[in-house]
Enzyme design. Structure first.
Site, PDB file in Angstrom:
ATOM      1  N   HIS A 193      -1.907  -4.298   5.139  1.00 36.73           N
ATOM      2  CA  HIS A 193      -1.538  -3.805   6.474  1.00 36.73           C
ATOM      3  C   HIS A 193      -2.758  -3.416   7.296  1.00 36.73           C
ATOM      4  CE1 HIS A 193      -2.271   0.570   5.846  1.00 36.73           C
ATOM      5  NE2 HIS A 193      -2.179   0.205   4.577  1.00 36.73           N
ATOM      6  N   ASP A 195       0.426   3.691   1.790  1.00 36.39           N
ATOM      7  CA  ASP A 195       0.361   4.220   3.152  1.00 36.39           C
ATOM      8  C   ASP A 195       1.758   4.574   3.683  1.00 36.39           C
ATOM      9  OD1 ASP A 195       0.238   4.124   6.127  1.00 36.39           O
ATOM     10  OD2 ASP A 195      -1.878   3.677   5.727  1.00 36.39           O
ATOM     11  N   ARG A 212       2.916   4.635   6.506  1.00 33.35           N
ATOM     12  CA  ARG A 212       3.429   3.827   7.625  1.00 33.35           C
ATOM     13  C   ARG A 212       4.049   2.518   7.165  1.00 33.35           C
ATOM     14  NH1 ARG A 212      -2.303   3.826  10.402  1.00 33.35           N
ATOM     15  NH2 ARG A 212      -2.742   3.504   8.189  1.00 33.35           N
ATOM     16  N   CYS A 261      -5.849   0.040   7.117  1.00 33.34           N
ATOM     17  CA  CYS A 261      -5.666   0.510   5.738  1.00 33.34           C
ATOM     18  C   CYS A 261      -6.845   1.411   5.337  1.00 33.34           C
ATOM     19  CB  CYS A 261      -5.566  -0.693   4.801  1.00 33.34           C
ATOM     20  SG  CYS A 261      -5.364  -0.218   3.067  1.00 33.34           S
ATOM     21  N   CYS A 267       0.844  -1.198   0.000  1.00 31.23           N
ATOM     22  CA  CYS A 267       0.000   0.000   0.000  1.00 31.23           C
ATOM     23  C   CYS A 267       0.885   1.256   0.000  1.00 31.23           C
ATOM     24  CB  CYS A 267      -0.880  -0.014   1.240  1.00 31.23           C
ATOM     25  SG  CYS A 267      -2.069   1.351   1.298  1.00 31.23           S
TER      26      CYS A 267
END
Ligand SMILES: [Zn+2]
Length: 214
Positions: free
Chosen positions: A101, A42, A44, A104, A40
């Site tokens: 993850h 993302d 993080r 999400c 992703c």
């Protein structure tokens, strides 16, 4: 914040680059990554940090909710498909990991349904294929709390995307010839643990190999 990032560039040049200087020289003309990592976007999820990998080891694709279009609808996301094609056909990666993850945002949005994304038409269109994962969850479990439902969505999305990947004839050929391995992973941000999808038990578990290391 730009200043902070530019300081990061200096740190990279003086510390990280120096540490890997020889490797960067070797990598100047070519790359030979062993793994394609699909994760992703993302902030993080940091693949090199998560995998403790060196430059040149991992070819990465990142998009919202680590998605891959199924073969029949491959034209829907030519960016992802062309990157997969390059990694498989040109770079000859031996492993593909699809990594979802916890928490999400893309999966959460898909779970809430397209109406919530009326102000984000591109995202709404992009996440449409995830509706089938949502429907599977709703058909299966009705009495789950929101948090559990979100986790299930994230994990089932990984399984779905792995299946999409396996729908490509070139991938099927390589799997048949034993030249490629595909795994679905789930990264839990809070605990830092990664579990691996096991098809035989239809569950995500922390693999023995991984446990042995830690
Ligand atoms: Zn995400």
């Amino acid at each position: 914040m730009l200043e902070r990032l530019k300081t990061g560039l200096t740190t990279f040049k003086e510390v990280t680059y120096k540490k890997y200087e020889r490797l960067y020289h070797d990598l100047e003309q070519t790359q030979d990554p062993h793994t394609l990592f699909i994760a992703c976007s993302d902030s993080r999820v940091s693949p090199d940090m998560l995998l403790d990998s060196d430059p040149g080891e991992v070819f990465t694709i990142r998009n919202i909710a680590n998605t891959i279009p199924a073969y029949e609808v491959s034209q829907n996301d030519i960016t992802t498909v062309s990157s997969i094609e390059y990694a498989i056909e040109v770079l000859g990666v031996e492993e593909v990991i699809v990594c979802g993850h916890s928490n999400c945002g893309g999966c959460a949005a898909a779970l809430q349904g397209p109406k919530k994304l009326d102000q984000l038409p591109y995202t709404q269109h992009y996440l449409k294929p995830l509706e089938c994962v949502k429907e599977k969850i709703e058909a299966k479990q009705t009495d789950m709390d929101e948090r559990s439902k979100a986790r299930l969505m994230e994990k089932m999305n990984v399984i779905e995307q792995v299946e999409h990947l396996k729908s490509y004839p070139q991938i099927q050929e390589r799997l048949k010839r034993g030249e490629l391995e595909i795994e679905g992973w789930y990264y839990d941000i809070k605990s830092g643990s990664v579990s691996v999808y096991d098809e035989s038990s239809d569950s995500f578990c922390v693999s023995d190999e991984y446990q042995n290391v830690h």
